[in-house]
Motif scaffolding. Structure first.
Motif, short mmCIF file in Angstrom:
data_model
loop_
_atom_site.label_atom_id
_atom_site.label_comp_id
_atom_site.label_asym_id
_atom_site.label_seq_id
_atom_site.Cartn_x
_atom_site.Cartn_y
_atom_site.Cartn_z
N GLY A 191 2.35 -3.71 -3.23
CA GLY A 191 2.07 -5.02 -3.81
C GLY A 191 0.77 -5.06 -4.59
O GLY A 191 0.69 -5.67 -5.67
N LEU A 192 -0.25 -4.39 -4.07
CA LEU A 192 -1.53 -4.34 -4.77
C LEU A 192 -1.40 -3.57 -6.08
O LEU A 192 -1.96 -3.97 -7.11
CB LEU A 192 -2.59 -3.68 -3.87
CG LEU A 192 -3.01 -4.47 -2.63
CD1 LEU A 192 -3.97 -3.65 -1.77
CD2 LEU A 192 -3.66 -5.80 -3.02
N LEU A 193 -0.67 -2.46 -6.05
CA LEU A 193 -0.48 -1.68 -7.27
C LEU A 193 0.30 -2.47 -8.31
O LEU A 193 0.00 -2.41 -9.52
CB LEU A 193 0.24 -0.37 -6.95
CG LEU A 193 -0.54 0.63 -6.07
CD1 LEU A 193 0.33 1.84 -5.73
CD2 LEU A 193 -1.82 1.07 -6.77
N GLU A 194 1.29 -3.23 -7.86
CA GLU A 194 2.04 -4.09 -8.78
C GLU A 194 1.15 -5.17 -9.37
O GLU A 194 1.40 -5.66 -10.48
CB GLU A 194 3.21 -4.74 -8.05
CG GLU A 194 4.34 -3.77 -7.70
CD GLU A 194 5.37 -4.41 -6.78
OE1 GLU A 194 5.20 -5.61 -6.46
OE2 GLU A 194 6.32 -3.71 -6.38
N GLY A 195 0.11 -5.56 -8.63
CA GLY A 195 -0.83 -6.57 -9.11
C GLY A 195 -1.95 -5.99 -9.95
O GLY A 195 -3.00 -6.63 -10.12
N ASP A 196 -1.77 -4.77 -10.45
CA ASP A 196 -2.74 -4.09 -11.33
C ASP A 196 -4.04 -3.74 -10.61
O ASP A 196 -5.09 -3.61 -11.25
CB ASP A 196 -3.05 -4.94 -12.58
CG ASP A 196 -1.92 -4.89 -13.59
OD1 ASP A 196 -1.15 -3.91 -13.55
OD2 ASP A 196 -1.80 -5.82 -14.40
N VAL A 197 -3.99 -3.59 -9.31
CA VAL A 197 -5.15 -3.10 -8.57
C VAL A 197 -5.19 -1.58 -8.70
O VAL A 197 -4.14 -0.92 -8.62
CB VAL A 197 -5.07 -3.51 -7.08
CG1 VAL A 197 -6.21 -2.89 -6.28
CG2 VAL A 197 -5.10 -5.03 -6.96
N ALA A 198 -6.37 -1.02 -8.93
CA ALA A 198 -6.49 0.43 -9.09
C ALA A 198 -6.05 1.16 -7.83
O ALA A 198 -6.21 0.66 -6.71
CB ALA A 198 -7.94 0.79 -9.44
N MET A 199 -5.52 2.37 -8.00
CA MET A 199 -4.99 3.15 -6.88
C MET A 199 -6.03 3.36 -5.78
O MET A 199 -5.75 3.18 -4.59
CB MET A 199 -4.50 4.51 -7.39
CG MET A 199 -4.06 5.47 -6.29
SD MET A 199 -2.56 4.95 -5.44
CE MET A 199 -1.33 5.50 -6.62
N GLU A 200 -7.24 3.76 -6.15
CA GLU A 200 -8.25 4.04 -5.13
C GLU A 200 -8.67 2.77 -4.40
O GLU A 200 -9.04 2.81 -3.23
CB GLU A 200 -9.46 4.73 -5.75
CG GLU A 200 -10.21 3.94 -6.80
CD GLU A 200 -11.33 4.76 -7.41
OE1 GLU A 200 -12.39 4.90 -6.77
OE2 GLU A 200 -11.14 5.25 -8.55
#
Length: 463
Positions: A191-200
């Protein structure tokens, strides 16, 4: 702001609760109670309200020990008033009722309702006229207690919970294990990655939440929501709080040295860099400083006219040369003008460029070398999410930026750039653009950001 990200955080709590309750059902390890369920975001709000209530109590000199006395007094007089109305036809009964009422609170503390009624009958068997009066009072007492308890219970539930449905309570103690959080945290990371949050950043949040939750002992389903809320809030707080000096503090330090603070702005085209310079000029003009703007974007058609328009609107001096002239020379002249005129702030506008354009990046390095800025600030568009983070990384590698300004933060539902950019490049976010007007800019504050992410209602944006 950040509605999408807030929903993902809340869903993490719901998912974990579903996992553990399902296992508890299979183990026959829970019972259902009627009541209302507190929402994920209500835990932060309730803590704030509790702090406010305690501070008010301290200021007014009240103590929690005095409250029961107040309640008893209020109940006593209201009941006496009703008794007086019912027995208004009997002369001399007021005194008897008064005596009985004074003694009743003591009896309630010693014994329950039935034992007290039995004792009263034995002690007052010699009195023919008082039995009826006492009987009437005794019958009414449980009603008063039940009514008071009913309403106070409902009131407490309304204050501390939200939504409808069963509230599951664990009969035996359970412990959150890795198997409980595995699927939930994988879903959070996606969900965070889908929200454009960086991988790290997504990985750091998930690892922190896992470490905080695993091993926690729970007895009620509400414990899961509260523990998850606190774990997520702590994880995000670590991510977004990148230390650094504010621009205002740096202006004061340079002013004490008799020098202006020189700030150079970089970024790609279309992020709102020139408009942000106009907002900052207005912001510091209202704080009592005197800014000057350098029109060092001499390549783009209309760039000089655009920045001049903003300078005229807010009422600050602009230093400019002809189109196609050396941008480093414009920046140098602006710094010299500020020193000669005793101005405290120089804002250098540069041409927007892609991080992959080698020639323009070299030109930007020349401007930095000639003007020797105290701050190099990257201006990114919050709506571009992870792209803004990647751009900041490239500019930081090329020119070593000192801070970030994110524009259009008010329209950002995902929150990926706001959550990631400072953590990834290890440089602080300094300002957020929160609208289209010159006053729509806000100094970044990590606590304000947390409130945006962990509250149901929008937090008012104040200067």
């Amino acid at each position: 702001m950040f509605e999408s990200l807030k929903k993902k955080l809340s869903r993490t709590s719901d998912k974990l609760e579903e996992e553990i309750i399902e296992e508890a059902k299979q183990e026959d390890n829970l019972q259902e109670e009627e009541g209302k369920k507190r929402s994920f975001f209500s835990f932060g709000r309730k803590k704030e309200e509790k702090k406010v209530d305690e501070s008010k109590q301290i200021e007014s000199g009240e103590s929690t020990e005095e409250k029961p006395k107040e309640e008893k007094k209020s109940w006593f007089w209201s009941r006496s008033k009703d008794d007086d109305k019912e027995e208004s036809a009997d002369d001399g009964s007021d005194d008897e009722v008064g005596e009985i009422e004074v003694e009743e609170p003591k009896e309630e503390k010693k014994s329950g309702f039935w034992s007290r009624s039995k004792d009263d009958d034995e002690e007052e068997s010699a009195d023919d006229g008082s039995d009826d009066e006492v009987g009437e009072i005794e019958v009414e007492e449980p009603k008063e207690e039940k009514k008071s308890h009913f309403w106070s219970r409902n009131k407490d539930k309304d204050d501390s919970s939200e939504g409808k449905g069963g509230l599951f309570s664990f009969v035996r103690e359970k412990t959150i294990s890795e198997k409980h959080v595995e699927d939930t945290l994988w879903e959070l990371e996606m969900g965070l990655l889908e929200g454009d949050v960086a991988m790290e950043v997504a990985s750091a949040v998930v690892d922190s939440v896992k470490e905080d939750l695993v091993g926690r002992k729970i007895k009620r389903s509400s414990d899961i929501t509260e523990y998850t809320y606190n774990a997520l809030r702590n994880a995000v707080a670590e991510i977004i709080d990148v230390p650094g000096k504010s621009m205002t503090e740096m202006i004061e330090e340079k002013k004490a040295q008799g020098e202006p603070l020189v700030v150079m702005f970089v970024g790609i085209n279309g992020t709102g860099k020139t408009t942000t310079i106009g907002k900052l000029a207005n912001y510091y003009l209202k704080k009592g400083y005197t800014p000057v703007i350098a029109a060092s974007d001499t390549f783009r058609a209309g760039a000089i006219e655009q920045v001049t328009h903003h300078a005229d609107n807010v009422g600050v001096k602009i230093i400019k040369h002809q189109k196609g002239s050396d941008p480093a020379a414009v920046a140098y002249d602006a710094v010299e003008h500020a020193k000669a005129q005793g101005k405290e702030l120089v804002l250098i506008d540069t041409a927007g460029r892609m991080q992959t354009n080698t020639n323009l990046m070299d030109e930007m390095k020349k401007i930095k070398r000639v003007s020797n800025p105290d701050l190099v600030v990257f201006v990114g568009d919050a709506l571009t999410g992870n792209d803004a983070t990647q751009q900041a990384v490239k500019f930081n590698e090329a020119i070593d930026i000192d801070g970030v300004i994110l524009t259009k933060a008010d329209a950002d539902s995902k929150g990926g750039a706001s959550l990631s950019i400072g953590y990834v490049i290890k440089k602080p976010i300094m300002f957020l653009g929160v609208g289209q007007g010159y006053d729509d800019i806000k100094e970044y504050d990590a606590e304000w950001m947390l409130n945006q992410l962990f509250s149901e209602d929008e937090v008012a944006i104040e200067e």
